[in-house]
Scaffold this active site. Structure first.
Site, mmCIF file in Angstrom:
data_model
loop_
_atom_site.group_PDB
_atom_site.id
_atom_site.type_symbol
_atom_site.label_atom_id
_atom_site.label_comp_id
_atom_site.label_asym_id
_atom_site.label_seq_id
_atom_site.Cartn_x
_atom_site.Cartn_y
_atom_site.Cartn_z
ATOM 1 N N GLY A 103 -13.431 6.472 -1.884
ATOM 2 C CA GLY A 103 -14.033 7.096 -0.710
ATOM 3 C C GLY A 103 -15.544 7.018 -0.800
ATOM 4 O O GLY A 103 -16.079 6.431 -1.737
ATOM 5 N N GLN A 153 -33.448 7.880 -0.163
ATOM 6 C CA GLN A 153 -32.711 7.052 -1.124
ATOM 7 C C GLN A 153 -32.348 5.722 -0.445
ATOM 8 O O GLN A 153 -32.133 5.678 0.762
ATOM 9 C CB GLN A 153 -31.456 7.779 -1.663
ATOM 10 N N ASP A 199 0.858 -1.190 0.000
ATOM 11 C CA ASP A 199 0.000 0.000 0.000
ATOM 12 C C ASP A 199 0.890 1.235 0.000
ATOM 13 O O ASP A 199 2.066 1.159 0.369
ATOM 14 C CB ASP A 199 -0.913 0.023 1.241
ATOM 15 N N TYR A 232 -15.810 7.501 -10.984
ATOM 16 C CA TYR A 232 -15.340 6.306 -10.253
ATOM 17 C C TYR A 232 -15.947 5.042 -10.878
ATOM 18 O O TYR A 232 -15.255 4.047 -11.106
ATOM 19 C CB TYR A 232 -15.745 6.470 -8.782
ATOM 20 N N ARG A 265 -30.258 1.863 -0.183
ATOM 21 C CA ARG A 265 -28.993 1.159 -0.419
ATOM 22 C C ARG A 265 -29.038 -0.166 0.359
ATOM 23 O O ARG A 265 -29.857 -0.346 1.258
ATOM 24 C CB ARG A 265 -27.788 1.950 0.123
ATOM 25 N N SER A 284 -17.075 -2.344 -8.561
ATOM 26 C CA SER A 284 -18.053 -1.726 -7.655
ATOM 27 C C SER A 284 -19.427 -1.643 -8.293
ATOM 28 O O SER A 284 -19.556 -1.499 -9.518
ATOM 29 C CB SER A 284 -17.574 -0.309 -7.336
ATOM 30 N N ALA A 285 -20.454 -1.656 -7.440
ATOM 31 C CA ALA A 285 -21.834 -1.458 -7.910
ATOM 32 C C ALA A 285 -22.005 -0.078 -8.540
ATOM 33 O O ALA A 285 -22.994 0.161 -9.239
ATOM 34 C CB ALA A 285 -22.799 -1.614 -6.747
ATOM 35 N N ASP A 338 4.124 3.277 -4.227
ATOM 36 C CA ASP A 338 3.063 3.809 -5.081
ATOM 37 C C ASP A 338 2.823 2.884 -6.278
ATOM 38 O O ASP A 338 3.691 2.749 -7.147
ATOM 39 C CB ASP A 338 3.485 5.211 -5.541
HETATM 40 P P1 NAD Z 1 -9.676 1.837 1.020
HETATM 41 O O1 NAD Z 1 -9.559 3.241 0.518
HETATM 42 O O2 NAD Z 1 -9.754 1.627 2.485
HETATM 43 O O3 NAD Z 1 -8.485 0.950 0.446
HETATM 44 C C1 NAD Z 1 -7.852 1.217 -0.778
HETATM 45 C C2 NAD Z 1 -6.369 1.257 -0.505
HETATM 46 O O4 NAD Z 1 -5.679 1.507 -1.743
HETATM 47 C C3 NAD Z 1 -5.948 2.394 0.456
HETATM 48 O O5 NAD Z 1 -5.310 1.870 1.597
HETATM 49 C C4 NAD Z 1 -5.028 3.250 -0.362
HETATM 50 O O6 NAD Z 1 -3.936 3.804 0.365
HETATM 51 C C5 NAD Z 1 -4.539 2.258 -1.415
HETATM 52 N N1 NAD Z 1 -4.023 2.980 -2.563
HETATM 53 C C6 NAD Z 1 -4.636 3.982 -3.234
HETATM 54 N N2 NAD Z 1 -3.814 4.468 -4.184
HETATM 55 C C7 NAD Z 1 -2.663 3.746 -4.089
HETATM 56 C C8 NAD Z 1 -1.434 3.786 -4.801
HETATM 57 N N3 NAD Z 1 -1.248 4.654 -5.788
HETATM 58 N N4 NAD Z 1 -0.467 2.921 -4.460
HETATM 59 C C9 NAD Z 1 -0.656 2.033 -3.432
HETATM 60 N N5 NAD Z 1 -1.794 1.940 -2.726
HETATM 61 C C10 NAD Z 1 -2.781 2.811 -3.060
HETATM 62 O O7 NAD Z 1 -10.946 1.211 0.279
HETATM 63 P P2 NAD Z 1 -11.696 -0.168 0.542
HETATM 64 O O8 NAD Z 1 -13.037 0.160 1.041
HETATM 65 O O9 NAD Z 1 -10.837 -1.099 1.311
HETATM 66 O O10 NAD Z 1 -11.867 -0.683 -0.959
HETATM 67 C C11 NAD Z 1 -11.019 -1.671 -1.536
HETATM 68 C C12 NAD Z 1 -11.428 -1.888 -2.985
HETATM 69 O O11 NAD Z 1 -12.798 -2.287 -3.068
HETATM 70 C C13 NAD Z 1 -11.307 -0.634 -3.853
HETATM 71 O O12 NAD Z 1 -10.866 -0.995 -5.136
HETATM 72 C C14 NAD Z 1 -12.715 -0.116 -3.933
HETATM 73 O O13 NAD Z 1 -12.936 0.639 -5.105
HETATM 74 C C15 NAD Z 1 -13.497 -1.425 -3.945
HETATM 75 N N6 NAD Z 1 -14.878 -1.234 -3.449
HETATM 76 C C16 NAD Z 1 -15.096 -0.945 -2.146
HETATM 77 C C17 NAD Z 1 -16.392 -0.756 -1.696
HETATM 78 C C18 NAD Z 1 -16.692 -0.443 -0.251
HETATM 79 O O14 NAD Z 1 -17.866 -0.286 0.078
HETATM 80 N N7 NAD Z 1 -15.716 -0.355 0.641
HETATM 81 C C19 NAD Z 1 -17.473 -0.850 -2.591
HETATM 82 C C20 NAD Z 1 -17.204 -1.108 -3.922
HETATM 83 C C21 NAD Z 1 -15.899 -1.317 -4.347
#
Ligand code: NAD
Length: 326
Positions: free
Chosen positions: A76, A218, A32, A149, A220, A118-119, A50
């Site tokens: 987010g 709304q 990460d 997104y 969900r 994602s949905a 990164d």
């Molecule tokens: P989160 O933001 O907690 O985790 C994502 C992680 O990716 C973060 O820790 C962030 O630091 C890391 N990251 C971002 N850019 C980076 C980079 N350039 N290099 C290295 N690391 C990087 O989000 P989450 O809720 O744990 O979601 C995980 C995955 O599931 C994501 O792809 C998100 O789109 C997908 N998702 C989540 C949800 C939800 O409800 N949480 C719903 C749909 C999809």
């Protein structure tokens, strides 16, 4: 011993997934751009860097991992995704990560990649009626997500599917629907509705007021993290590639979600509705395909997950208040 690479291991779902894989006796490398805010990673190795940088991605993909879990994204809740201010960053950063990860995984001879879609990629036109949203997997096209997104997720889904066809790499794709639980964003502007309402209810006194964006009508559905991971692991073990919904089909209005948080807290508060970024009018997970392909679907009640989440967030709120008063 199977070896897994978890990308986004410093985040909410990735952090929990590392624990789950460790409990299943995997050797795990977590990656990460930041370390986890709330817990120490249980990964065998944690590499900070990164994933937009192809050299770094090549470095961490230095061997033919049995499984790669790609969860890293610029991500987010509604306040982050729907404000419009982060659109270009969201598309650029997440697409770069996925482009790099596929290329390096193919070169390293990775056996299977899981991609978290994602949905939010479902068409807006099917989510206007809060009582009857349509989120069947095959309703994705013609595409019309309501956020950039969602568009990036759709692009990357297609990219993973194309990599499977053209490079022969095995893939699995899930479309997550609002995953929640302890040890995730709750106060940094990236938090989602369940964490936000747990925090608001915990911070406000009994008889006080909490604020909510929109009229709260709304709808969900929200899936507790343990059930999400159960779905991810079952999908990985199956021979179904997806995309498949991983979500709860217990649909509630946002007013009902806030009232549930109050009920769990034993507080009665009024809700002040204010303007704010909202997203689609209705969304619910359609679980027909997951049942058909995996013979399983999530079945925890929202209350079960919210009780565990409220407990953790109330502890964080107390710690913060204690530090401020100290
Ligand atoms: P989160 O933001 O907690 O985790 C994502 C992680 O990716 C973060 O820790 C962030 O630091 C890391 N990251 C971002 N850019 C980076 C980079 N350039 N290099 C290295 N690391 C990087 O989000 P989450 O809720 O744990 O979601 C995980 C995955 O599931 C994501 O792809 C998100 O789109 C997908 N998702 C989540 C949800 C939800 O409800 N949480 C719903 C749909 C999809």
């Amino acid at each position: 011993m199977k070896k897994a690479l978890v990308l986004g291991a410093g985040g909410f779902i990735g952090g929990h997934l590392v624990n789950r894989l460790k409990n299943e006796d995997y050797w795990v490398r977590g990656v990460d751009i930041k370390t986890h805010e709330y817990v120490k990673s249980t990964a065998n190795e944690f590499k900070k860097g990164d994933l937009r940088d192809p050299r770094f991605v090549k470095e961490i993909l230095d061997q033919p991992f049995d499984e790669v879990y790609q969860l890293a994204a610029d991500m987010g809740g509604a306040g982050f995704i729907f404000s419009g201010e982060n659109d270009a960053d969201i598309m650029h950063n997440s697409a770069m990560i996925n482009l790099n990860v596929v290329e390096a995984s193919v070169k390293a001879g990775v056996k299977k990649i899981f991609y978290s879609s994602s949905a939010c990629m479902y068409p807006e036109r099917n989510q206007m009626d809060p009582e009857n949203p349509n989120c069947k997997e095959d309703s994705a096209y013609p595409a019309e997500p309501d956020s950039e997104y969602g568009w990036e997720k759709l692009f990357s889904e297609r990219f993973y599917l194309a990599a499977n066809r053209n490079y022969g790499i095995d893939i699995r794709i899930a479309r997550f629907h609002n995953i929640f639980g302890p040890e995730g964003s709750w106060t940094d502007g990236r938090e989602k509705a369940p964490a936000a309402f747990c925090r608001k209810v915990a911070e406000a006194p009994d008889g006080g007021e909490i604020k909510m964006w929109g009229d709260g009508e709304q709808t969900r559905s929200f899936l507790y993290i343990d059930e999400c991971l159960e779905g991810v692991r079952r999908l990985m073990e199956s021979d179904f590639m997806g995309p498949v919904n991983i979500g709860s089909d217990e649909m509630v209005s946002i007013n009902e979600l806030a009232n549930l948080a109050m009920d769990i807290a034993g507080k009665s508060q009024s809700i002040k509705h204010i303007p704010g970024p909202l997203g689609v009018r209705g969304r619910n997970s359609d679980n027909v395909l997951i049942k058909e392909k995996l013979g399983w679907a999530p079945n925890w009640s929202l209350r079960q997950g919210m009780e565990l989440t409220y407990k953790w967030i109330a502890e964080q709120v107390n710690k913060k208040q204690f530090m401020l008063n100290d």
